[in-house]
Design an enzyme around this catalytic site. Sequence first.
Site, PDB file in Angstrom:
ATOM      1  N   GLY A 184       0.820  -1.200   0.000  1.00  0.00           N
ATOM      2  CA  GLY A 184       0.000   0.000   0.000  1.00  0.00           C
ATOM      3  C   GLY A 184       0.856   1.253   0.000  1.00  0.00           C
ATOM      4  CB  THR A 226      12.015   3.042  -1.547  1.00  0.00           C
ATOM      5  OG1 THR A 226      10.611   3.031  -1.767  1.00  0.00           O
ATOM      6  CG2 THR A 226      12.651   4.013  -2.517  1.00  0.00           C
ATOM      7  N   GLY A 252       8.422   4.934   4.978  1.00  0.00           N
ATOM      8  CA  GLY A 252       7.256   4.306   5.592  1.00  0.00           C
ATOM      9  C   GLY A 252       7.103   4.629   7.063  1.00  0.00           C
ATOM     10  CD  GLU A 253       9.428   1.361   9.862  1.00  0.00           C
ATOM     11  OE1 GLU A 253       9.303   0.486  10.721  1.00  0.00           O
ATOM     12  OE2 GLU A 253      10.344   1.358   9.007  1.00  0.00           O
TER      13      GLU A 253
END
Lengths: 755, 151, 283
Positions: A471, A515, A700-701
């Site tokens: 996602g 990535t 993401g984090e």
Amino acid sequence: MARLIKTEKEVEGRYSEQWVVVEEDALEQWPEGPLRTVGRPATRVDGLARARGEARYTQDIQLPGMLHAAVLRSPHARARVKQIDLTTASELAGVRGAVGPGELDVLTDEPNYEGEAVAAVVADTADHARAALEEISIEWEVLEPLLDVDQALARESFLSDPKLYERGDIERGFAEADVVVEAEYRTQSVLHNALETHQTICEWEGETVNVYTSTQWLWGVRDEVAAAFDLPKDKVRVICRFMGGGFGAKGSAGDYTMIAAELARRTGRPVHCRLDRREENVNSGNRNPTIQKLRLGARSDGILTALSADYVCLLGWDGWLPPTAGPVQMLYACDNVRTVEYGVRLNSPPMDAFRAPGFVEGTFGLECALDELAAKLDLDPLELRRRNHADHDPLDERPFSGKQLMECYRRAEPHWERRHEVHARADGPWKHGVGIATQLWYGGGGPPSYAWVRLAGDGTATVLTAMQDIGTGTRTAMAQIAAEELGLPVERVTVELGDTAHGPYAVVSGGSSTTPSMGPAVRAAAGDVARQIREIAAQRFDVEERVLSLAEGKVINADGGSWLLEEITGLLEDGQILGKGARGPNPAGMRVMTYGIQVAEVAVDVETGEVVVERIYAVHDIGRVINPLGAESQIEGGIIQAIGHSLSEQRLLDPRSGKVLTRTLDAYKLPTIADVPEIVSELVDVPDAHLTNLGSKGLGEPPIVPTAAAIANAIRDATGADVRSLPITREEMLGALHEADERRRVPERVGAAPA
Amino acid sequence: MVVELTINGNAYELEAPVGRTLAEVLRLDLGLTGTKIACGEGHCGACTVQLDGVPVLSCITLVHTVGDREVTTIEGLREHPLVEAFVEADATQCGFCTPGQIVTASALLAANASPSDDEIRHAMAGNLCRCGTYPKIERAIHTVAGDGGGS
Amino acid sequence: MELLRPDSAEAAAAALGNGSVALAGGTELVPLLRDGIVRAEKLVELRDVVPRGVDGTRIGAGTTLAELEVDPDIPQALREACSLAASPQLRSMSTLGGNLLQATRCWYWRLNFPCYLHGGDTCHAKAGQHREHAIFGNERCASAHPSDPAAALLALGARLRTTSREFSLVDLYRLPTDEERNVTALEPGEVILELDVPRPEASVYLKAMERRKWSFAIVGVAAARFADSIRLGLAGVAPIPWALSSVDDLEQATPLLGTAYKVQIARALVRRAVEAVSAPAGA
């Protein structure tokens, strides 16, 4: 020529050394700034499939003859199965099989937390299977669970030895301090609640098992299933092309995976084993609660002289110690640091990785304490952070591969300055304030990860890799990278992912590593194809390879003229040009981290304790940004999840039985669209010059890490109240306001003149 | 017990026990898996479909109570401008909530062609998104409303 | 399970009892059936036989909350209570009658613990996790009644008409006792048909929630002024909707350790609600 070297690699804060095969001809990084595709906003290549409802998630897959499994999970936090008989259940109409403790490693007759799997039945429909669970004859001996943390500490109930870290001389550090702040902070258990629950469908084809599963790591599941069923790894095929969210909880196979595989093996039919929402909230992992005792010492000029932190992490029955001490150890330059982390074992459902595990919790305590320190020093909190900026990695003085935190501070300055006008908004019971918090996180990725690129006769390219897109938009980012390298518009690049039979190994989609791990591999593979195109074109058109480049779907001759790519590829007819690429090593002797800062504006109703987050400004440094549109979505998503754990989310256990009380999505309160503040975000977007052929790190984090502290600091700015516990419920807020009132009253009580 | 349904303009007739939900019929009996089940008990909105244009929760709607009301699912909204708007606005991440979001948003726009930010938040509050695409969803709705931005 | 579709409210009432339960919007019943907390052999569908719509001061029990939240002719407190209740989809599906009869959100009750309300003798919340629970009427059971419209209707002095009688809304509810654990006083074969809701001079509904929408009340306060007297109805503070006549009544609250904060919130909301409906100075 292939070379074998060792490189350091990190996942979720855990470092390991990894052998990697290095190919020569590593590509140079692209120049800074938006390129033709990379660095420009790109809509998701799979967005239409998702928006139309055509994307098939594991939950949507229906295989012919598929059966449904239901799991008998322990209703007790600690118990022993005295007797279990599956016969009656197995003989019910529609039931095709059953499996009990002793027959499968994931099933136990001595559960140590509510929800631990004991037995399972499989039937024609999910309803039949669930009804059959009621007919399992089972006798429990209910045992006293260990739920209280103080008792657990007294009994030394730990999952592993306490982790101790020291550098410098902590006692001397505090002795040198002019000001010391000491406080206890608490964070709660947070449940992932991805919308697609954990589930697997298994189907055997002779000696091979096909595993359709909602996962963040195809290859991890493959290895686990192969080991559990004693199969060669290549006899396990794992497929996940679309999955409905993970956030860390889907990094491995689950009991439902093994149950599905075993029951499929026994019945000879595909078996779907799915957790319903309530099971999801009991037994699919959580961000573990923490109790933090922090002590910070600084000179009067704000330079930190000592940082001491004790972390009690309530891991539950199983799991691992996340790097909660990471921020204290790594974020600021400080010579004297001591941290201790305890991983407490309790009879509660085990923790699992959750979006920046450890660092979210650790940053909350540290960044709040730092603001308390700033107040005592009468020093601007942003300035305090600047003064303690670490130019080298505080752990071992290594240089950073790339760090733009001072630039982040510079960009945050005007948003921090807004606090003067924000204070003026106070109106009746509503007080307004602004707070900041800095973050660091990992996100450098590492080997191994591989990709193949296939260029067809019609000049369209396909990237083949068995990675996941959970996602985050990795499919799109990989398409952009390949498109950039091949000089193609992104519409002419297809990315195939999600099937271990259809591509080489890819890293877990966790730890912000997709990535930075897959991206360079994809670029290398595309680069391999690009090189072959140039070589072929050089031969075909009798020019030198070095004057050729690829752009806009053409092969361009620097000395003049160009050819459409199809003129080269068309020669091959059914032939294709194939390229392969691998993720190279990490920069030796350097620390690879991501950084950022967020500024929160809040309003607090001091009579009712209501907290409204009105605005979040976020700036993050993650090296080169591949897709600014997707990146903005990641930042918004991380911040919104953080608002959830800041204000309203908490897993609650019944204190006596240990049972999970917040099992449903009305009791466990995720943010709605109405809870979203204005979010203004930026990315510094300076490539990390030392990191791979891309210079990109993961996003993401980082955005979820500092938000809670920024909110708590904004609340202190607005009201003078210290919020030291998450979530900041009405009760917590009102309690903090009372304490602040009490503190103001104290001078009168001891007879001193009112301030 | 036989039930007759009109779904996305198509007539269906099938056997379903009393107690079977509309979501189960859509997903399991008719293979229309665009409608998702995330909680199955009416708390998250992922299963939203329209009955006579009104967004309802198919996971707690008994199929035998639908009657002659027209059912619209995400499959019936394939060409709705919101679909492209969601893609352009980057309003899908994992995408699991997206069908429910679009079903609810399309009903909002049918009733209110140019909703304010507050009206959007009020109408969409029952569609949870764990990935946090909310700001992009608002952007997509404003795009289709043609007003280019919030108020 | 069977589905019955009677052709009149009286026929529906007659069909109830003995394993037959009433089905209106289903937003409460369907989940409870699937959880096994309610067991039924027959569902009696009320949708076509219970009045729906607003006619003067009369509101059909089959009217949905979504219909009420946009109705300019009903008292503001009821309109606001409906608007702040649940989620938009739930409001479209659920009826006013069903909403009044909904059960508590107490997690012990909802997870089928053998608690007092379920017929046992322990209130698990009292010794357990009770942050969402009651500050009044909590001697035997600490659950909180979640209905926002009920709080508004209590303050408005609404009356109910059922298939067998007429009575004041306040008599629909009773605290659970050892003899009778049911907090609603409908008889087994009785169906609510409509409500008669007096028009106040002014009314308002204020609701404290855990998130900005789609959240059951931490405390919900309805205030309605008729002539010179103001009546208050509260949600989220007791096992049944709770009436107060002034902020002073909060002195009688009996909070648990973990619900004491609700008293402070109630105090603030009651003051604000009273101020909002009070006659302008000098009027």
